[in-house]
Design a protein around this motif. Structure first.
Motif, PDB file in Angstrom:
ATOM      1  N   ALA A 140      -9.218 -12.400  -2.586  1.00 19.07           N
ATOM      2  CA  ALA A 140      -9.912 -11.828  -3.733  1.00 19.07           C
ATOM      3  C   ALA A 140      -8.985 -10.919  -4.534  1.00 19.07           C
ATOM      4  O   ALA A 140      -9.105 -10.779  -5.739  1.00 19.07           O
ATOM      5  CB  ALA A 140     -11.129 -11.038  -3.264  1.00 19.07           C
ATOM      6  N   GLY A 141      -8.018 -10.316  -3.823  1.00 20.14           N
ATOM      7  CA  GLY A 141      -7.015  -9.506  -4.502  1.00 20.14           C
ATOM      8  C   GLY A 141      -7.448  -8.061  -4.670  1.00 20.14           C
ATOM      9  O   GLY A 141      -8.548  -7.663  -4.335  1.00 20.14           O
ATOM     10  N   THR A 142      -6.530  -7.291  -5.164  1.00 18.59           N
ATOM     11  CA  THR A 142      -6.777  -5.885  -5.470  1.00 18.59           C
ATOM     12  C   THR A 142      -6.716  -5.730  -6.978  1.00 18.59           C
ATOM     13  O   THR A 142      -5.807  -6.225  -7.628  1.00 18.59           O
ATOM     14  CB  THR A 142      -5.700  -5.002  -4.799  1.00 18.59           C
ATOM     15  OG1 THR A 142      -5.801  -5.149  -3.384  1.00 18.59           O
ATOM     16  CG2 THR A 142      -5.894  -3.543  -5.156  1.00 18.59           C
ATOM     17  N   ASP A 143      -7.709  -5.059  -7.526  1.00 14.85           N
ATOM     18  CA  ASP A 143      -7.787  -4.919  -8.984  1.00 14.85           C
ATOM     19  C   ASP A 143      -6.479  -4.383  -9.553  1.00 14.85           C
ATOM     20  O   ASP A 143      -5.917  -3.409  -9.055  1.00 14.85           O
ATOM     21  CB  ASP A 143      -8.929  -3.970  -9.348  1.00 14.85           C
ATOM     22  CG  ASP A 143     -10.298  -4.581  -9.071  1.00 14.85           C
ATOM     23  OD1 ASP A 143     -10.348  -5.808  -8.901  1.00 14.85           O
ATOM     24  OD2 ASP A 143     -11.282  -3.820  -9.014  1.00 14.85           O
ATOM     25  N   GLY A 144      -5.997  -5.035 -10.593  1.00 13.83           N
ATOM     26  CA  GLY A 144      -4.801  -4.564 -11.283  1.00 13.83           C
ATOM     27  C   GLY A 144      -3.498  -4.994 -10.673  1.00 13.83           C
ATOM     28  O   GLY A 144      -2.436  -4.603 -11.166  1.00 13.83           O
ATOM     29  N   ALA A 202       1.628  -3.273 -10.432  1.00 10.87           N
ATOM     30  CA  ALA A 202       0.400  -2.540 -10.716  1.00 10.87           C
ATOM     31  C   ALA A 202       0.556  -1.903 -12.088  1.00 10.87           C
ATOM     32  O   ALA A 202       1.498  -1.143 -12.315  1.00 10.87           O
ATOM     33  CB  ALA A 202       0.160  -1.462  -9.657  1.00 10.87           C
ATOM     34  N   VAL A 252      -2.100  -8.490  -0.558  1.00  8.74           N
ATOM     35  CA  VAL A 252      -2.199  -9.371  -1.727  1.00  8.74           C
ATOM     36  C   VAL A 252      -0.880 -10.099  -1.953  1.00  8.74           C
ATOM     37  O   VAL A 252      -0.855 -11.318  -2.209  1.00  8.74           O
ATOM     38  CB  VAL A 252      -2.582  -8.546  -2.975  1.00  8.74           C
ATOM     39  CG1 VAL A 252      -2.514  -9.413  -4.234  1.00  8.74           C
ATOM     40  CG2 VAL A 252      -3.971  -7.960  -2.815  1.00  8.74           C
TER      41      VAL A 252
END
Length: 305
Positions: A140-144, A202, A252
């Motif tokens: 799903a990943g990490t935002d950004g 990021a 990620v």
């Protein structure tokens, strides 16, 4: 008393171990041997290495090294105990510097050997770990967080990230070298010419790195002495910048990298990590890696008991 063939014993220790190469017993160096209480002879070879100020192995090695190569048929705590005693006797006849080490690389699952290594003051400094699972599903990943391939134009960023990780590993593994960046630079320049280094960003700023390669384990190669035959993905430098660790960025990044590396026809992936590193040892086990070979070391060499 019948002796188990080395290949059979290695396979019983760990099914992923390749059969012992003939060179294990015929390595150039000084042969040492002893006889157990049961009358069985155990033997090995001791090699000496000295690395100069500009030699890349200084990133992971002492400058002065005595390395013991036990014969592949060595078995049992007593046999390793005797060989390490012979190594210590040999060491006592030569001057050892402060930047020195005694080293033995041996299958990680040989618990009887581990008992002897610990008794003689050796510590598990490095492990070659393997993963043969298929690539993971897309995370799903990490935002950004975005992952992209690195290229020659990213050299300064890549070098800075790789050098920074030695500030930490210098506390839990080999001491950090003052010339770390200079030792890293040539290999990193070559690596960036190939599409096998990834950056995690990021907010558009690189915060993590995975520098990888592919290695063929074929007869006659060094890889064949450590890995089953076939094409392997090699995970070399992996680092998350200080201040960004513990937030899932490494997960990620490696989910993406494993999907790129573990392609059809690839046997699996391997890497080296420090078992005493409280960050990497946990992280890589969660990523599905487990030790195959462990390098046991005493620093300085005179710490060998």
């Amino acid at each position: 008393m019948a002796t188990t063939e080395p290949a059979t014993r290695f396979a019983a220790l760990d099914p992923l171990l390749p059969p012992p190469a003939p060179s294990i017993g015929d390595t150039a160096g000084e042969r040492v041997s002893a006889v157990t209480g049961a009358g069985e002879r155990v033997s090995g070879v001791v090699q000496r290495h000295r690395h100069g100020p500009g030699d890349t192995p200084l990133l992971w090695s002492a400058a002065q090294v005595w390395q013991l190569f036990p014969d592949a048929d060595t078995a049992g705590t007593e046999g390793f105990d005797l060989l390490l005693g012979e190594l210590r006797s040999l060491l006592d006849t030569e001057p050892a510097e402060a930047d020195s080490a005694c080293v033995v690389n041996w299958p990680s699952r040989d618990a009887e050997a581990i008992r002897a290594f610990l008794d003689h003051g050796l510590a598990p400094m490095s492990a070659l770990a393997v993963r043969t699972d298929p690539p993971p599903l897309a995370a799903a990943g990490t935002d950004g967080i975005a992952v992209r391939l690195a290229g020659p134009g990213d050299f300064d960023t890549v070098l800075e990230l790789c050098a920074a990780t030695f500030d930490y590993t210098g506390l839990v593994a080999h001491r950090r070298r003052d010339q770390t960046a200079e030792l890293l630079a040539p290999a990193l320049r070559r690596a960036l010419d190939e599409p096998a280094t990834w950056l995690a960003e990021a907010g558009g700023h690189p915060v993590a790195l995975a520098q990888c390669a592919w290695v063929d384990s074929a007869p006659g190669t060094e890889a064949a002495e450590l890995l089953p035959p076939g094409r392997w993905a090699y995970v070399n430098n992996v680092v998350t910048a200080p201040g960004h660790r513990g937030g899932g960025i490494g997960q990620v990044l490696m989910d993406h990298v494993h999907r790129e590396l573990l392609r059809p026809g690839t046997v699996g992936a391997y890497l080296y990590y420090n078992p005493m590193n409280p960050l990497s040892s946990v992280f890589w086990h969660r990523q599905g890696y487990r030790p195959l070979w462990t390098s046991w070391e005493a620093h300085p060499a005179t710490a060998l008991r």
